[in-house]
Design a protein around this motif. Structure first.
Motif, PDB file in Angstrom:
ATOM      1  N   CYS B  23       0.854  -1.188   0.000  1.00  7.28           N
ATOM      2  CA  CYS B  23       0.000   0.000   0.000  1.00  7.28           C
ATOM      3  C   CYS B  23       0.892   1.241   0.000  1.00  7.28           C
ATOM      4  O   CYS B  23       1.832   1.329   0.795  1.00  7.28           O
ATOM      5  N   GLN B  24       0.583   2.170  -0.888  1.00  5.86           N
ATOM      6  CA  GLN B  24       1.306   3.437  -0.970  1.00  5.86           C
ATOM      7  C   GLN B  24       0.306   4.589  -0.895  1.00  5.86           C
ATOM      8  O   GLN B  24      -0.761   4.518  -1.518  1.00  5.86           O
ATOM      9  N   GLN B  25       0.650   5.659  -0.148  1.00 10.29           N
ATOM     10  CA  GLN B  25      -0.207   6.844  -0.129  1.00 10.29           C
ATOM     11  C   GLN B  25       0.640   8.101  -0.353  1.00 10.29           C
ATOM     12  O   GLN B  25       1.776   8.163   0.104  1.00 10.29           O
ATOM     13  N   ASN B  26       0.046   9.061  -1.057  1.00 10.42           N
ATOM     14  CA  ASN B  26       0.767  10.316  -1.304  1.00 10.42           C
ATOM     15  C   ASN B  26       0.050  11.504  -0.662  1.00 10.42           C
ATOM     16  O   ASN B  26       0.211  12.649  -1.104  1.00 10.42           O
ATOM     17  N   PHE B  27      -0.748  11.219   0.380  1.00 10.96           N
ATOM     18  CA  PHE B  27      -1.395  12.288   1.143  1.00 10.96           C
ATOM     19  C   PHE B  27      -0.436  12.915   2.152  1.00 10.96           C
ATOM     20  O   PHE B  27      -0.745  13.934   2.759  1.00 10.96           O
ATOM     21  N   ASN B  28       0.685  12.251   2.405  1.00  9.48           N
ATOM     22  CA  ASN B  28       1.585  12.629   3.497  1.00  9.48           C
ATOM     23  C   ASN B  28       0.909  12.433   4.859  1.00  9.48           C
ATOM     24  O   ASN B  28       1.170  13.161   5.816  1.00  9.48           O
ATOM     25  N   HIS B  29       0.029  11.439   4.930  1.00 14.08           N
ATOM     26  CA  HIS B  29      -0.654  11.130   6.184  1.00 14.08           C
ATOM     27  C   HIS B  29       0.270  10.390   7.140  1.00 14.08           C
ATOM     28  O   HIS B  29       1.110   9.589   6.726  1.00 14.08           O
ATOM     29  N   ASP B  30       0.049  10.653   8.448  1.00 13.30           N
ATOM     30  CA  ASP B  30       0.858   9.976   9.465  1.00 13.30           C
ATOM     31  C   ASP B  30       0.393   8.544   9.699  1.00 13.30           C
ATOM     32  O   ASP B  30       1.194   7.652   9.914  1.00 13.30           O
ATOM     33  N   THR B  31      -0.928   8.342   9.725  1.00 11.19           N
ATOM     34  CA  THR B  31      -1.470   7.068  10.174  1.00 11.19           C
ATOM     35  C   THR B  31      -1.947   6.231   8.991  1.00 11.19           C
ATOM     36  O   THR B  31      -2.595   6.735   8.081  1.00 11.19           O
ATOM     37  N   MET B  32      -1.604   4.950   9.033  1.00  9.54           N
ATOM     38  CA  MET B  32      -2.065   4.015   8.006  1.00  9.54           C
ATOM     39  C   MET B  32      -2.646   2.778   8.661  1.00  9.54           C
ATOM     40  O   MET B  32      -2.265   2.428   9.794  1.00  9.54           O
ATOM     41  N   TYR B  33      -3.567   2.132   7.952  1.00 12.31           N
ATOM     42  CA  TYR B  33      -4.331   1.013   8.505  1.00 12.31           C
ATOM     43  C   TYR B  33      -4.444  -0.114   7.476  1.00 12.31           C
ATOM     44  O   TYR B  33      -4.485   0.141   6.275  1.00 12.31           O
ATOM     45  N   TRP B  34      -4.543  -1.333   7.990  1.00 10.76           N
ATOM     46  CA  TRP B  34      -4.949  -2.474   7.172  1.00 10.76           C
ATOM     47  C   TRP B  34      -6.214  -3.063   7.794  1.00 10.76           C
ATOM     48  O   TRP B  34      -6.249  -3.403   8.982  1.00 10.76           O
ATOM     49  N   TYR B  35      -7.250  -3.194   6.949  1.00  9.46           N
ATOM     50  CA  TYR B  35      -8.503  -3.812   7.348  1.00  9.46           C
ATOM     51  C   TYR B  35      -8.760  -5.041   6.486  1.00  9.46           C
ATOM     52  O   TYR B  35      -8.394  -5.086   5.306  1.00  9.46           O
ATOM     53  N   ARG B  36      -9.435  -6.003   7.073  1.00 12.96           N
ATOM     54  CA  ARG B  36      -9.900  -7.167   6.325  1.00 12.96           C
ATOM     55  C   ARG B  36     -11.408  -7.061   6.194  1.00 12.96           C
ATOM     56  O   ARG B  36     -12.116  -6.771   7.172  1.00 12.96           O
ATOM     57  N   GLN B  37     -11.912  -7.310   4.980  1.00  9.40           N
ATOM     58  CA  GLN B  37     -13.354  -7.264   4.737  1.00  9.40           C
ATOM     59  C   GLN B  37     -13.808  -8.623   4.225  1.00  9.40           C
ATOM     60  O   GLN B  37     -13.399  -9.064   3.153  1.00  9.40           O
ATOM     61  N   ASP B  38     -14.650  -9.297   4.997  1.00  8.81           N
ATOM     62  CA  ASP B  38     -15.255 -10.551   4.584  1.00  8.81           C
ATOM     63  C   ASP B  38     -16.689 -10.285   4.151  1.00  8.81           C
ATOM     64  O   ASP B  38     -17.352  -9.390   4.685  1.00  8.81           O
ATOM     65  N   SER B  39     -17.157 -11.073   3.218  1.00 14.36           N
ATOM     66  CA  SER B  39     -18.487 -10.874   2.650  1.00 14.36           C
ATOM     67  C   SER B  39     -19.544 -10.847   3.744  1.00 14.36           C
ATOM     68  O   SER B  39     -19.598 -11.744   4.586  1.00 14.36           O
ATOM     69  N   GLY B  40     -20.373  -9.802   3.744  1.00 19.46           N
ATOM     70  CA  GLY B  40     -21.468  -9.719   4.709  1.00 19.46           C
ATOM     71  C   GLY B  40     -21.052  -9.276   6.092  1.00 19.46           C
ATOM     72  O   GLY B  40     -21.871  -9.218   7.002  1.00 19.46           O
ATOM     73  N   LYS B  41     -19.785  -8.953   6.246  1.00 14.83           N
ATOM     74  CA  LYS B  41     -19.323  -8.499   7.553  1.00 14.83           C
ATOM     75  C   LYS B  41     -18.706  -7.116   7.414  1.00 14.83           C
ATOM     76  O   LYS B  41     -18.380  -6.663   6.328  1.00 14.83           O
ATOM     77  N   GLY B  42     -18.548  -6.478   8.546  1.00  6.43           N
ATOM     78  CA  GLY B  42     -17.893  -5.175   8.554  1.00  6.43           C
ATOM     79  C   GLY B  42     -16.396  -5.333   8.381  1.00  6.43           C
ATOM     80  O   GLY B  42     -15.886  -6.431   8.193  1.00  6.43           O
ATOM     81  N   LEU B  43     -15.724  -4.218   8.430  1.00  2.85           N
ATOM     82  CA  LEU B  43     -14.271  -4.241   8.322  1.00  2.85           C
ATOM     83  C   LEU B  43     -13.669  -4.527   9.688  1.00  2.85           C
ATOM     84  O   LEU B  43     -14.120  -3.983  10.700  1.00  2.85           O
ATOM     85  N   ARG B  44     -12.629  -5.340   9.700  1.00  3.17           N
ATOM     86  CA  ARG B  44     -11.944  -5.640  10.956  1.00  3.17           C
ATOM     87  C   ARG B  44     -10.486  -5.207  10.849  1.00  3.17           C
ATOM     88  O   ARG B  44      -9.819  -5.512   9.866  1.00  3.17           O
ATOM     89  N   LEU B  45     -10.021  -4.526  11.879  1.00  3.91           N
ATOM     90  CA  LEU B  45      -8.688  -3.945  11.866  1.00  3.91           C
ATOM     91  C   LEU B  45      -7.631  -5.006  12.135  1.00  3.91           C
ATOM     92  O   LEU B  45      -7.698  -5.726  13.136  1.00  3.91           O
ATOM     93  N   ILE B  46      -6.639  -5.066  11.248  1.00  2.00           N
ATOM     94  CA  ILE B  46      -5.564  -6.036  11.396  1.00  2.00           C
ATOM     95  C   ILE B  46      -4.358  -5.380  12.067  1.00  2.00           C
ATOM     96  O   ILE B  46      -3.883  -5.837  13.112  1.00  2.00           O
ATOM     97  N   TYR B  47      -3.858  -4.322  11.452  1.00  2.00           N
ATOM     98  CA  TYR B  47      -2.729  -3.560  11.973  1.00  2.00           C
ATOM     99  C   TYR B  47      -2.945  -2.086  11.647  1.00  2.00           C
ATOM    100  O   TYR B  47      -3.604  -1.751  10.679  1.00  2.00           O
TER     101      TYR B  47
END
Lengths: 113, 113
Positions: B23-47
Motif C-alpha cells: 500500500c502506498q499513499q501520497n497524502f503525506n498522512h501519518d497514520t495508516m491502517y490495514w482492514y480485512r473485509q469478509d463478505s457480509g461483515k464489517g471491516l476488521r482492523l488487522i494492523y
C-alpha cells in the motif's frame, strides 16, 4: 467495548424515494460517529461525521445523519435517492482519542429505476 | 488531492504460502491502517501504524505481519495462507487518530486455493 449495529443488511427503494439507513451504537464515553459508502469493487469513501453540536450533520451528495443520544443511534437519510446511490453503507464509531475505528456490518442499498 | 494505491489488485495463493500486500499513499498522512473485509461483515482492523516504523496490532492481527519502513508505504504479510480463504484487504490512511476521516484504497482481493 464499542459496538456498532446495522440492523438492515439490505434495503431496496425506487429512484426518487426517501431512504433511512439505521445505525445503533453501544459506548458510554465520548465518541465520533461516521458513515462511509462503498461502491462495488472500490474502497470506502467518507460521507459525514458527528462529534458534538447540531445533531443533524450534512454530508456529500444530499446525505444527512442524525445523532440521538437517547436512542444510541446515528441514522443516515436521503430525501430523494438516485440509482447511483446503490452501494454498501457502513456506519463507524471511534472513542475520542482512540486509533481504532469500529465498523458495522454494512447495509446494501439498491435503488431501482 | 491524493491517492492510495494497493498492489496487487488480485492475489491468488496456495495453502501455507506467505503472501505480501503493498500500500502506498501520497497524502503525506501519518497514520495508516490495514482492514480485512469478509463478505457480509464489517471491516476488521488487522494492523495500524501511527508513524514511520511504528506498528500497532488490531483485533485481527494473528496470522499477519506488517511493515512501515517509510511514511508513504505500509505492507501486510499473510504469514501462512489458509485453504479456501477469500477476503478483501483494504488499506487506509488518515492525518492523525481515527476520528479524522479515513481515505481508502480500492482493495486487494485474496483467494487461496
Amino acid at each position: 467495548t464499542q459496538t456498532v449495529s446495522q440492523s438492515d443488511a439490505h434495503v431496496t427503494v425506487f429512484e426518487g424515494d426517501s431512504v433511512e439507513l439505521r445505525c445503533n451504537y453501544s459506548y458510554g464515553g465520548s465518541i465520533y460517529l461516521s458513515w462511509y459508502i462503498q461502491h462495488h469493487g472500490h474502497g470506502l469513501q467518507f460521507l459525514l461525521k458527528y462529534y458534538s453540536g447540531n445533531p443533524v450533520v450534512q454530508g456529500v451528495n444530499g446525505f444527512e445523519a442524525e445523532f440521538s443520544k437517547s436512542d444510541s443511534s446515528f441514522h443516515l437519510r436521503k430525501a430523494s435517492v438516485h440509482w447511483s446511490d446503490s452501494a454498501v453503507y457502513f456506519c463507524a464509531v471511534t472513542a475520542s482519542g482512540s486509533w481504532q475505528l469500529i465498523f458495522g456490518s454494512g447495509t446494501q442499498l439498491t435503488v431501482m429505476p | 488531492g491524493g491517492i492510495i494505491t494497493q498492489t496487487p489488485k488480485f492475489l491468488i495463493g496456495q495453502e501455507g504460502q506467505k503472501l505480501t500486500l503493498k500500500c502506498q499513499q501520497n497524502f503525506n498522512h501519518d497514520t495508516m491502517y490495514w482492514y480485512r473485509q469478509d463478505s457480509g461483515k464489517g471491516l476488521r482492523l488487522i494492523y495500524y501504524s501511527i508513524t514511520e516504523n511504528d506498528l500497532q496490532k488490531g483485533d485481527l492481527s494473528e496470522g499477519y505481519d506488517a511493515s512501515r519502513e517509510k511514511k508513504s508505504s505500509f505492507s501486510l504479510t499473510v504469514t501462512s495462507a489458509q485453504k479456501n480463504e477469500m477476503a478483501v484487504f483494504l488499506c487506509a490512511s488518515s492525518m492523525g487518530i481515527s476520528n479524522e476521516r479515513l481515505f481508502f484504497g480500492h482493495g486487494t482481493k485474496l483467494s487461496v486455493l
